[in-house]
Design an enzyme around this catalytic site. Structure first.
Site, PDB file in Angstrom:
ATOM      1  N   HIS A 188      -1.456   1.434  -4.309  1.00  0.00           N
ATOM      2  CA  HIS A 188      -1.862   2.839  -4.236  1.00  0.00           C
ATOM      3  C   HIS A 188      -0.972   3.761  -5.064  1.00  0.00           C
ATOM      4  CE1 HIS A 188      -3.982   1.844  -0.179  1.00  0.00           C
ATOM      5  NE2 HIS A 188      -4.716   1.523  -1.228  1.00  0.00           N
ATOM      6  N   ASP A 240       6.280   4.644  -1.416  1.00  0.00           N
ATOM      7  CA  ASP A 240       7.647   5.134  -1.202  1.00  0.00           C
ATOM      8  C   ASP A 240       8.721   4.457  -2.050  1.00  0.00           C
ATOM      9  OD1 ASP A 240       8.073   2.632   0.142  1.00  0.00           O
ATOM     10  OD2 ASP A 240       7.418   3.534   2.035  1.00  0.00           O
ATOM     11  N   GLN A 262       0.835  -1.204   0.000  1.00  0.00           N
ATOM     12  CA  GLN A 262       0.000   0.000   0.000  1.00  0.00           C
ATOM     13  C   GLN A 262       0.871   1.256   0.000  1.00  0.00           C
ATOM     14  OE1 GLN A 262      -3.458  -0.551   2.976  1.00  0.00           O
ATOM     15  NE2 GLN A 262      -1.974  -2.132   3.505  1.00  0.00           N
ATOM     16  N   CYS A 304       0.022  13.346 -16.426  1.00  0.00           N
ATOM     17  CA  CYS A 304      -0.639  14.582 -16.822  1.00  0.00           C
ATOM     18  C   CYS A 304      -2.152  14.448 -16.635  1.00  0.00           C
ATOM     19  CB  CYS A 304      -0.320  14.916 -18.282  1.00  0.00           C
ATOM     20  SG  CYS A 304      -1.144  16.424 -18.866  1.00  0.00           S
TER      21      CYS A 304
END
Length: 229
Positions: free
Chosen positions: A102, A87, A84, A110
């Protein structure tokens, strides 16, 4: 074996969780990560995003939990990681088979033409960053509040959970959907559930087979030593 990881796996890398003790939402209102707010006020949203994510995550290093999981994959103990976290620390540690449910802070997309960029292409000294193709506003390619998880990430993670013989749940209460479904999917496919958390979660007394009450770093260090990694 499949690992399902959350914020707890990255705490030892200096990245605070969103919720709970020391959580980000205790000191910062999460409105800047609501997709509607971002669409209306991209500059204000980007200022917070840069401060909280980009100024900190780019210097973060994997900890022992990430490193042991990467070694487990290399030794074929671990088939896949569903995380999840945004990083990118599993990949930094050397893990190859990772589904970022996620999304990730390392990619920008964009909002106008859907062109995708690595974060290194954007100069975050000038906010909001814009698309080289159409000049539309770039958005971090991570799931904001009120924004759906990508169909590919959901399908991929669910399929891996269904194939698991053992699901290693590390540092997550999985309080949001569809992440909360992943341990249930694995359990319904007859997987054993080993849970590592600093305190009991909604899974502990319902579907968890073995509960290890410890930090991700401490538990994974010991597991790594037992596996001679």
């Amino acid at each position: 074996m499949v690992a399902f990881t959350g914020a707890g796996v990255s705490v030892e890398s200096g990245i605070p969780p969103f919720r709970g003790a020391g959580g980000l939402w205790n000191t910062t209102h999460p409105i800047f990560l609501e997709i509607e707010y971002f669409q209306k006020r991209p500059l204000q949203s980007w200022k917070k995003i840069k401060d909280i994510f980009y100024d900190k995550l780019s210097d973060a290093s994997p900890n022992i939990a990430h490193e042991v999981l990467a070694k487990m994959e290399k030794r074929s103990f671990l088939e896949f990681i569903i995380t999840q976290n945004i990083d990118h620390l599993h990949q930094k540690a050397g893990s190859k088979k990772v589904c970022e449910l996620h999304g990730t802070y390392r990619q920008l997309v964009c909002t106008k033409c859907s062109s995708e960029y690595d974060m290194s292409f954007a100069d975050l000294n000038f906010l909001p960053p814009t698309c080289f193709v159409c000049k539309g506003v770039l958005k971090p390619d991570m799931v904001f509040f009120n924004e759906p998880v990508s169909d590919f990430a959901k399908r991929h993670s669910f399929n891996e959970a269904k194939k698991a013989d053992l699901l290693l749940v590390i540092g997550t209460n999985a309080e949001v959907l569809p992440a909360a479904e992943i341990p249930e999917i694995a359990k319904n496919s007859d997987a054993k559930i080993i849970e590592i958390n600093i305190k009991p979660s909604p899974f502990t007394n319902t579907i968890t087979d073995i509960f290890i009450e410890a930090s991700a770093a401490d538990a994974m260090k010991e597991i790594g030593e037992m596996l001679y990694l």
